[in-house]
Design an enzyme around this catalytic site. Structure first.
Site, short mmCIF file in Angstrom:
data_model
loop_
_atom_site.label_atom_id
_atom_site.label_comp_id
_atom_site.label_asym_id
_atom_site.label_seq_id
_atom_site.Cartn_x
_atom_site.Cartn_y
_atom_site.Cartn_z
N ARG A 1 0.81 -1.38 -0.03
CA ARG A 1 0.00 -0.15 0.17
C ARG A 1 0.90 1.20 0.01
NH1 ARG A 1 -1.91 -3.83 -0.94
NH2 ARG A 1 -3.65 -4.68 0.04
N SER B 1 -9.90 0.22 3.82
CA SER B 1 -9.35 0.16 4.82
C SER B 1 -8.77 1.25 5.56
CB SER B 1 -8.24 -0.70 4.61
OG SER B 1 -8.53 -2.04 4.17
N GLU C 1 -4.14 3.99 6.20
CA GLU C 1 -4.09 3.65 4.98
C GLU C 1 -4.51 4.71 3.94
OE1 GLU C 1 -4.65 -0.44 3.66
OE2 GLU C 1 -5.62 -0.06 1.85
C1 LIG Z 1 -15.41 -0.98 -0.24
C2 LIG Z 1 -13.87 -0.70 -0.83
C3 LIG Z 1 -13.18 -1.62 -0.72
C4 LIG Z 1 -11.78 -1.46 -0.89
N1 LIG Z 1 -11.06 -2.66 -1.12
C5 LIG Z 1 -9.68 -2.29 -1.22
C6 LIG Z 1 -8.94 -3.45 -1.38
O1 LIG Z 1 -9.13 -4.82 -1.25
N2 LIG Z 1 -7.71 -3.35 -1.51
C7 LIG Z 1 -7.16 -1.89 -1.79
O2 LIG Z 1 -6.02 -2.05 -1.77
N3 LIG Z 1 -7.69 -0.97 -1.72
C8 LIG Z 1 -9.21 -1.04 -1.41
N4 LIG Z 1 -9.91 -0.02 -1.08
C9 LIG Z 1 -9.44 1.17 -1.12
C10 LIG Z 1 -9.29 1.94 -2.54
O3 LIG Z 1 -10.25 1.57 -3.43
C11 LIG Z 1 -7.93 1.93 -2.98
O4 LIG Z 1 -6.84 2.36 -2.46
C12 LIG Z 1 -7.93 2.40 -4.72
O5 LIG Z 1 -6.80 2.05 -5.20
C13 LIG Z 1 -7.91 3.88 -4.63
O6 LIG Z 1 -8.09 4.36 -5.87
P1 LIG Z 1 -8.93 5.63 -6.22
O7 LIG Z 1 -8.99 5.87 -7.95
O8 LIG Z 1 -10.12 5.66 -5.74
O9 LIG Z 1 -8.12 6.63 -5.55
P2 LIG Z 1 -8.60 7.84 -4.68
O10 LIG Z 1 -8.97 7.37 -3.17
O11 LIG Z 1 -9.15 8.80 -5.18
O12 LIG Z 1 -6.91 8.42 -4.34
C14 LIG Z 1 -6.00 7.56 -3.29
C15 LIG Z 1 -4.60 8.23 -3.66
O13 LIG Z 1 -4.08 8.27 -4.92
C16 LIG Z 1 -3.97 9.41 -5.46
N5 LIG Z 1 -4.27 9.28 -7.10
C17 LIG Z 1 -5.57 9.14 -7.46
N6 LIG Z 1 -5.47 9.03 -8.72
C18 LIG Z 1 -4.02 9.30 -9.07
C19 LIG Z 1 -3.60 9.54 -10.40
N7 LIG Z 1 -4.14 9.33 -11.72
N8 LIG Z 1 -2.10 9.76 -10.33
C20 LIG Z 1 -1.55 10.02 -9.29
N9 LIG Z 1 -2.21 9.90 -8.05
C21 LIG Z 1 -3.45 9.28 -7.87
C22 LIG Z 1 -4.73 10.45 -4.72
O14 LIG Z 1 -4.10 11.54 -4.70
C23 LIG Z 1 -4.52 9.61 -3.14
O15 LIG Z 1 -3.31 10.09 -2.82
C24 LIG Z 1 -11.39 -0.08 -1.00
C25 LIG Z 1 -12.06 0.96 -0.77
C26 LIG Z 1 -13.84 0.74 -0.73
C27 LIG Z 1 -14.64 1.99 -0.53
#
Ligand SMILES: Cc1cc2nc3c(=O)[nH]c(=O)nc-3n(C[C@H](O)[C@H](O)[C@H](O)COP(=O)(O)OP(=O)(O)OC[C@H]3O[C@@H](n4cnc5c(N)ncnc54)[C@H](O)[C@@H]3O)c2cc1C
Length: 296
Positions: A164, A213, A284
């Site tokens: 992560r 998480s 996280e």
């Molecule tokens: C119900 C649920 C279940 C989940 N299960 C998991 C799981 O099993 N495993 C897991 O690892 N995570 C899980 N997550 C957390 C989350 O989905 C992941 O961390 C996901 O990768 C975040 O992606 P996002 O596009 O929503 O990023 P965001 O939440 O929008 O951003 C997260 C970080 O990434 C950065 N970011 C976003 N897009 C970019 C880009 N294009 N370039 C550079 N930086 C960027 C943001 O600035 C921030 O620092 C879960 C979340 C939920 C709500």
């Protein structure tokens, strides 16, 4: 492309976070091409504005008073997906779910682990998102990262991907990713995805507003959820934020939650886990804006 000067009314980031909290961005823009992205980054540098990128907001806690930065959401060709042989090529703003469908339709497997991760591939590279023993580092060939300093392409090692974690900084935008997949029968992929989603539903609050998480799992046998649960905190509530009765490493928006409520709940869980188990939990979820947990 438009750059909107922020007011709480028209660009509250709560619209773009899965927990549904967060104030406005000072500026919000949705670049639809690489050219627009480069133009925006140049504009922000000239004007002295910090840059943050938001994917699906599925691992984000945004300050209730908002973020004093240019916030980017990638769209258009920066969210497009195509298949080249056994490589999936996706814009940083492409959703994991869309990538999974495109891969399955092309008979490409290896991405099933991401079926329950509700984000974009850009966010997933930033977080090195993973599930079921696999993460993005395992499938990423390279990412194209754009910042005010220019373009670079980097693989998992150069991006510092570990549990992560990545070495990407605010202002580094993952504009495109190339993922190496392998030939697999689409029916087998569908069966595995259905099974994985079923497992999720049984153990996590998938039908609630959360940001995934809250804390990383510390080294050792017990995950963060188990440690919090052992402190008797399942169902504990501050304001509208609730420690999930289903899985203690999730915070639910039980109605009308603010980011301050969620932060207070995180601080309390962290304090109690440290007092009872001597373990320092590391969050996280990513913070946007001036949010900080109190020292232990
Ligand atoms: C119900 C649920 C279940 C989940 N299960 C998991 C799981 O099993 N495993 C897991 O690892 N995570 C899980 N997550 C957390 C989350 O989905 C992941 O961390 C996901 O990768 C975040 O992606 P996002 O596009 O929503 O990023 P965001 O939440 O929008 O951003 C997260 C970080 O990434 C950065 N970011 C976003 N897009 C970019 C880009 N294009 N370039 C550079 N930086 C960027 C943001 O600035 C921030 O620092 C879960 C979340 C939920 C709500």
């Amino acid at each position: 492309m438009s750059v909107l000067a922020g007011t709480r009314e028209h660009v509250a980031l709560s619209r773009f976070t899965t927990i549904g909290t967060g104030g406005p961005a000072r500026f919000l823009a949705e670049p639809a091409s690489l050219e627009e992205l480069v133009e925006l980054l140049g504009w922000a540098r000239e004007a002295g504005h910090a840059v943050e990128t938001v994917g699906l907001g599925s691992n984000l806690l945004v300050h209730d008073d908002g973020v004093g930065a240019l916030v980017l959401r990638l769209g258009g060709s920066l969210a497009a997906v195509r298949v080249e042989g056994e490589t999936l090529v996706a814009g940083g703003g492409a959703r994991n779910a869309v990538c999974l469908h495109r891969a399955r339709d092309a008979g490409l497997g290896g991405f099933e682990f991401a079926s329950a991760i509700p984000g974009t591939v850009g966010g997933a590279v930033r977080m090195n998102a993973g599930a079921y023993g696999r993460d993005f580092a395992a499938v990423l060939v390279q990412a194209t990262v754009v910042s005010a300093d220019g373009f670079r392409t980097a693989g998992p090692e150069a991006l510092g991907l570990s549990y992560r974690h990545s070495s990407l900084r605010p202002g580094d935008v993952v504009a495109e990713v190339r993922l190496a997949l392998e030939r697999r029968d689409p029916a087998e992929i569908s069966t595995q995805v259905t099974a994985l989603l079923g497992q999720r539903k049984a153990t996590q609050p998938t039908n609630r507003r959360t940001f995934g998480s809250v804390f990383k799992n510390p080294p050792g046998e017990n995950g963060a959820g188990r440690l919090i649960e052992q402190c008797g905190l399942k169902g504990y509530q501050i304001g509208g934020a609730l420690i999930s009765p289903r899985h203690a490493n999730f915070i639910e928006n039980a109605g009308g939650a603010s980011s301050a409520d969620a932060l207070a709940l995180m601080a309390e869980a962290r304090r109690r886990v440290y007092a009872q188990h001597g373990v320092e939990l590391e969050h996280e979820v990513r913070f946007l804006g001036p949010l900080e947990l109190p020292p232990l």
